[in-house]
Design a protein around this motif. Structure first.
Motif, short mmCIF file in Angstrom:
data_model
loop_
_atom_site.label_atom_id
_atom_site.label_comp_id
_atom_site.label_asym_id
_atom_site.label_seq_id
_atom_site.Cartn_x
_atom_site.Cartn_y
_atom_site.Cartn_z
N ALA A 171 43.07 41.05 43.65
CA ALA A 171 42.72 42.29 42.95
C ALA A 171 42.12 42.00 41.59
CB ALA A 171 43.96 43.17 42.82
N LEU A 172 42.65 41.00 40.89
CA LEU A 172 42.14 40.63 39.57
C LEU A 172 40.72 40.08 39.67
CD1 LEU A 172 42.72 40.33 36.56
CD2 LEU A 172 43.68 38.07 37.05
N GLN A 173 40.49 39.22 40.65
CA GLN A 173 39.15 38.65 40.83
C GLN A 173 38.14 39.71 41.24
OE1 GLN A 173 39.84 35.51 43.68
NE2 GLN A 173 40.48 34.03 42.10
N ALA A 174 38.61 40.75 41.95
CA ALA A 174 37.71 41.83 42.37
C ALA A 174 37.46 42.82 41.25
CB ALA A 174 38.30 42.55 43.58
N GLY A 175 38.15 42.66 40.11
CA GLY A 175 38.00 43.60 39.01
C GLY A 175 38.55 44.97 39.34
#
Length: 694
Positions: A171-175
Motif C-alpha cells: 500500500a505504501l509503494q502504491a501511494g
C-alpha cells in the motif's frame, strides 16, 4: 467476536510508518480499551447468548463487517459499499445473506476478487478474503489501480504478521496507504448451514489426510487450516471448551494444535484475549450467569469411527436431497417440466434454509411423511385463499378499503412465500420420487438395513443379486452396498470380497475403493467401537438401525391409505421394518458428556486450554459434572444422517449439541475419495484429489 487491527501512522508524518510497517492494535469488539493514537476505544457489539445458534452469531459478525458506520466516523454518512470476496468467503456469505439481504445492508455490488473489476468512484470497498499471499497481492494491485475510494480489509481468520507487513509495504509503494481504512481479523473461517451445523468447507479431507504421498509439511498446513476454522467457530460462539479426542490419527493432531493456538492467544493477549471466549464480554455478567458457569465439551473425532454411515443409502428428506439431488451450501438444482408436453425438463435452482418453514419442520422427517405433508400444505393454502376470497365478497363494495381487502393485502407477502415454498417442495419431491423408482432404491435400503442381523452367507447372496446385471441402480449404488457389507461383516473372507468386487467391475463399477478398505483393515482394527451402553451394537448395526428406524412403518402406512402426493409412484416401495439404534457418534457423545467409564472413550485425551500448562504425560484436572452443551466435530467429513441422529439424541436427552465437520460430504463424493485412495496405492507422488495449500 472478531479482533480488530488498525493501521496507525505517527501523527504529523504522512507516509511514514512506525517501524517501517503498520502498528497492530488488538481491539476485540465490544471491549472497552484506553484511547490510543489513531484507534477507537470502544466498538459496540450485540449481546451474545450461548443459546443463540452458530448461524445467527456468524451472520451477526458478517453484518458488523458490513456496517462501516459502527467502525469509522469518516463514513458516518456513507451507507453504500462494494463487497469483494474470494471463493471461500463467498461460500461463507452464501448461506447467511442472499442478494436482497446484501442490498439491505448497503452492498451495491458483490464481486469476486479474481474477476475483472471496473473502478467505482466515491464508494468504499469491503474486502472479505482468506489470509493468503495471492489475496494480499490482489488487494495491493487494486490499490495501485485506484479502483475504490477507500477499503476495509477483512480476513476470515488470523492474518500472519509477514502478510500484514506485505500489505502495508504494498500500500505504501502504491501511494495508497491513506485509502486503507482498517484491517480486521474476523474469525469467521467456517460455513454455517443451519443453527446447529457448520462446515469448514474443506473438500476431500478424508482423502487428503489418508494419502500416503502427502508430505508432512503439507499435512501440517492442512491441519492448521482445520484449526483456523475450529478456532473461528469457538470465538464466534464465545466459548472456551474442554477438548476430548481419540489418541492417534488426525483428530489428535487437530486437538493438540487447537489447544496450543488457544493458549498462545490467551498468553499473548492476556485478559483482552480471554474476553474473546467470554459471554460476559458482550452480554454482561447477567448473561454469563444465565448461561451457567459450566464450559462446553468439544469432541474431535476421526471419520474412521464410523465409515458405514457415510455410504449408507438415506431415507430422510434432508439427507436424500443432499445424496440424490446434490445439495451444496443449502442450494440445489432440480429438473422441472415446463411448457409443452414432451419437452425436456429444465433445471431450476432452489435455496432451502431456516427461512423456509416447511423445510425446518420436515427436513429430518422420513421421505414418505414428507410426501404426505406436501398435499396437506397445498390444502391449507387453498383453504386460506378461499376464506380470504369469501370475506372480500361479503363486504360492502362502497367502502374505500374494506377490512377484508386490507387483511388480504397484508397477508399477500406471506401467501406468496407459502406458494413459492409449496411449489419448490412439490418439484423436489417429484424429482426424488423419480430417482427412487428409477433406481429401485428401496431394494438397497432393505439389503443394507438387514445386513447386521443376517448371516454372512445370506448377506453375500443378497449382494450378489444386487450386483447382477438385471438389478436397477447406478454402479455407485452397487458399490456403496458392497462397501457397507465389507465394513459390516468383519468375518468376510478376502476370496468373497474378491468375487463380489469382480461382479461389480463386470457391471462397469470401480472396485478401487473396496480394495482401499481392505488395505485399511490390514493396517488397523476396522471394527467400530463397541460402546458400554450398547455392547452388541456394531457400526453397521447402528447405521443400519438408524436408517431403518427413519423408515419405520411410515411407508407401510402410506401404501395402506393410498393417499398422499405421488402415492402411485411410490406404490412399489417395500415395507421395511427395523429396530432403532443410535449411531456411534451419539454413543460416544453420551459416554463423554456423562463421564461414563468402561467404554472405548476411556483412553480419549483430555485437553483443557484454560488450565495451567503441564509437563509431558501429565493431564489437567478434569471437570466432573456432566456436560449439557457440546460440539461434535468430525475430521474427514460429515453428513446429514449424523446431524439428524445427534439432533434427535440431544433433544431426547435434554442436551445441546452443535455438529461440525471438515466438509458435509455426500455418499457419492466419499466413495470417490475412497476410490482415489485405492487407485493411488502403490503409486508415486501425484495422486488425485490432494489440494494445493501453498
Amino acid at each position: 467476536s472478531s479482533i480488530r487491527f488498525k493501521f496507525c501512522r505517527e501523527p504529523g508524518s504522512p507516509g511514514e510508518f512506525w517501524g517501517s510497517a503498520w502498528r497492530r492494535l488488538v481491539i476485540p469488539e465490544g471491549i472497552p480499551q484506553e484511547e490510543s493514537r489513531g484507534a477507537r476505544g470502544f466498538l459496540p457489539a450485540p449481546r451474545i447468548k450461548m443459546s443463540q445458534s452458530v448461524l445467527e452469531l456468524q451472520k451477526a459478525s458478517v453484518l458488523r463487517m458490513l456496517n462501516l458506520t459502527a467502525d469509522q466516523n469518516a463514513y458516518a454518512g456513507q451507507s453504500w459499499k462494494v463487497l469483494v470476496y474470494d471463493k471461500f468467503c463467498q461460500d461463507v456469505v452464501a448461506p447467511l445473506l442472499k442478494v436482497g439481504g446484501l442490498r439491505n445492508h448497503g452492498v451495491t455490488l458483490h464481486l469476486n476478487l479474481n474477476s475483472e473489476r471496473l473502478p467505482v468512484a466515491d464508494v468504499p470497498a469491503v474486502y472479505f478474503v482468506e489470509p493468503t499471499e495471492a489475496n494480499v497481492a490482489k488487494i495491493v494491485e487494486d490499490l495501485k489501480k485506484g479502483l475504490y475510494e477507500s477499503c476495509y480489509v477483512n480476513f476470515a481468520s488470523a492474518v500472519p504478521r509477514p502478510l500484514l507487513e506485505e500489505l502495508a509495504k504494498g500500500a505504501l509503494q502504491a501511494g495508497a496507504a491513506q485509502k486503507v481504512a482498517g484491517v480486521f481479523d474476523r474469525y469467521v473461517s467456517f460455513v454455517s448451514l443451519s443453527p446447529s451445523l457448520f462446515s469448514l468447507n474443506l473438500p476431500a479431507a478424508y482423502e487428503t489426510l489418508h494419502s500416503t504421498q502427502l508430505e508432512e509439511s503439507i499435512m501440517m498446513q492442512y491441519v492448521e487450516r482445520i484449526v483456523d476454522g475450529l478456532l473461528s467457530a469457538l470465538i464466534t460462539m464465545r466459548v472456551l471448551p474442554v477438548i476430548r479426542c481419540p489418541p492417534g490419527e488426525a483428530a489428535q493432531m487437530v486437538a493438540q494444535r487447537l489447544e496450543e493456538r488457544i493458549r498462545e492467544l490467551l498468553n499473548r493477549g492476556g485478559a483482552t484475549a480471554a474476553e474473546l471466549f467470554s459471554t460476559a464480554a458482550v452480554g454482561g455478567v447477567a448473561a454469563a450467569r444465565a448461561e451457567g458457569s459450566q464450559r462446553p465439551l468439544l469432541c474431535i473425532l476421526d471419520r474412521d469411527i464410523d465409515l458405514v454411515t457415510m455410504m449408507n443409502h438415506t431415507w430422510t428428506y434432508q439427507a436424500m436431497v443432499h445424496d440424490i439431488l446434490g445439495m451444496k451450501l443449502n442450494r440445489l438444482s432440480v429438473p422441472v417440466e415446463e411448457g409443452e408436453a414432451g419437452a425436456p425438463p429444465k433445471p431450476r435452482s432452489y435455496d432451502v434454509d431456516e427461512g423456509d418453514s416447511f423445510w425446518t419442520t420436515h427436513s429430518g422427517d422420513p421421505f414418505p411423511e414428507v410426501l404426505n405433508a406436501v398435499p396437506k400444505a397445498i390444502e391449507e393454502f387453498e383453504k386460506k385463499r378461499a376464506e380470504m376470497a369469501a370475506s372480500n365478497e361479503s363486504e360492502d363494495p362502497s367502502q374505500a378499503l374494506a377490512p377484508g381487502l386490507a387483511a388480504a393485502i397484508n397477508a399477500l407477502p406471506e401467501m406468496t412465500e407459502k406458494k413459492r415454498s409449496i411449489d419448490m417442495h412439490t418439484n423436489i419431491a417429484h424429482a426424488l420420487v423419480k430417482e427412487v423408482t428409477a433406481r429401485e432404491l428401496d431394494r438397497y435400503y432393505e439389503v443394507e438395513d438387514q445386513l447386521p442381523s443376517q448371516s454372512l452367507g445370506t448377506s453375500v447372496s443378497n449382494l450378489e443379486q444386487l450386483l447382477g446385471s438385471g438389478q436397477k441402480g447406478t454402479s455407485v449404488d452397487k458399490l456403496r452396498a458392497l462397501m457397507v457389507l465389507v465394513l459390516s461383516k468383519q468375518q468376510i473372507t478376502p476370496q468373497q470380497v474378491q468375487s463380489l468386487t469382480e461382479a461389480l467391475e463386470n457391471t462397469g463399477g470401480d472396485g478401487a475403493g473396496v480394495r482401499y478398505l481392505q488395505y485399511l483393515a490390514s493396517i488397523r482394527n476396522m471394527s467400530m467401537p463397541s460402546m458400554a451402553a450398547n455392547p452388541g451394537a456394531s457400526a453397521g448395526a447402528a447405521a443400519g438401525g438408524a436408517l431403518g428406524a427413519a423408515f419405520g412403518g411410515l411407508a407401510d402406512r402410506m401404501l395402506a391409505t393410498g393417499e398422499g402426493l405421488l402415492a402411485a409412484g411410490m406404490s412399489g416401495i417395500k415395507n421395511i421394518v427395523a429396530s432403532k439404534k443410535e449411531l456411534v457418534i451419539c454413543q460416544i457423545m453420551e459416554a463423554l458428556m456423562e463421564h461414563k467409564q468402561g467404554g472405548v472413550t476411556d483412553n480419549y485425551l483430555y485437553l483443557d486450554p484454560k488450565a495451567p500448562a503441564l509437563g509431558r504425560g501429565q493431564e489437567a484436572p478434569r471437570i466432573r459434572a456432566p456436560f449439557r452443551k457440546a460440539f461434535a466435530f468430525v475430521v474427514g467429513g460429515g453428513n446429514y444422517v449424523e446431524l439428524q441422529s445427534l439432533q434427535e439424541w440431544s433433544t431426547n436427552s435434554g442436551r445441546q449439541v452443535i455438529y461440525g465437520a471438515t466438509d458435509i460430504v455426500s455418499p457419492v463424493q466419499f466413495v470417490d475419495e475412497l476410490s482415489h485412495l485405492g487407485q493411488s496405492l502403490g503409486q508415486g507422488p501425484g495422486s488425485q484429489g490432494i489440494p494445493d495449500l501453498s
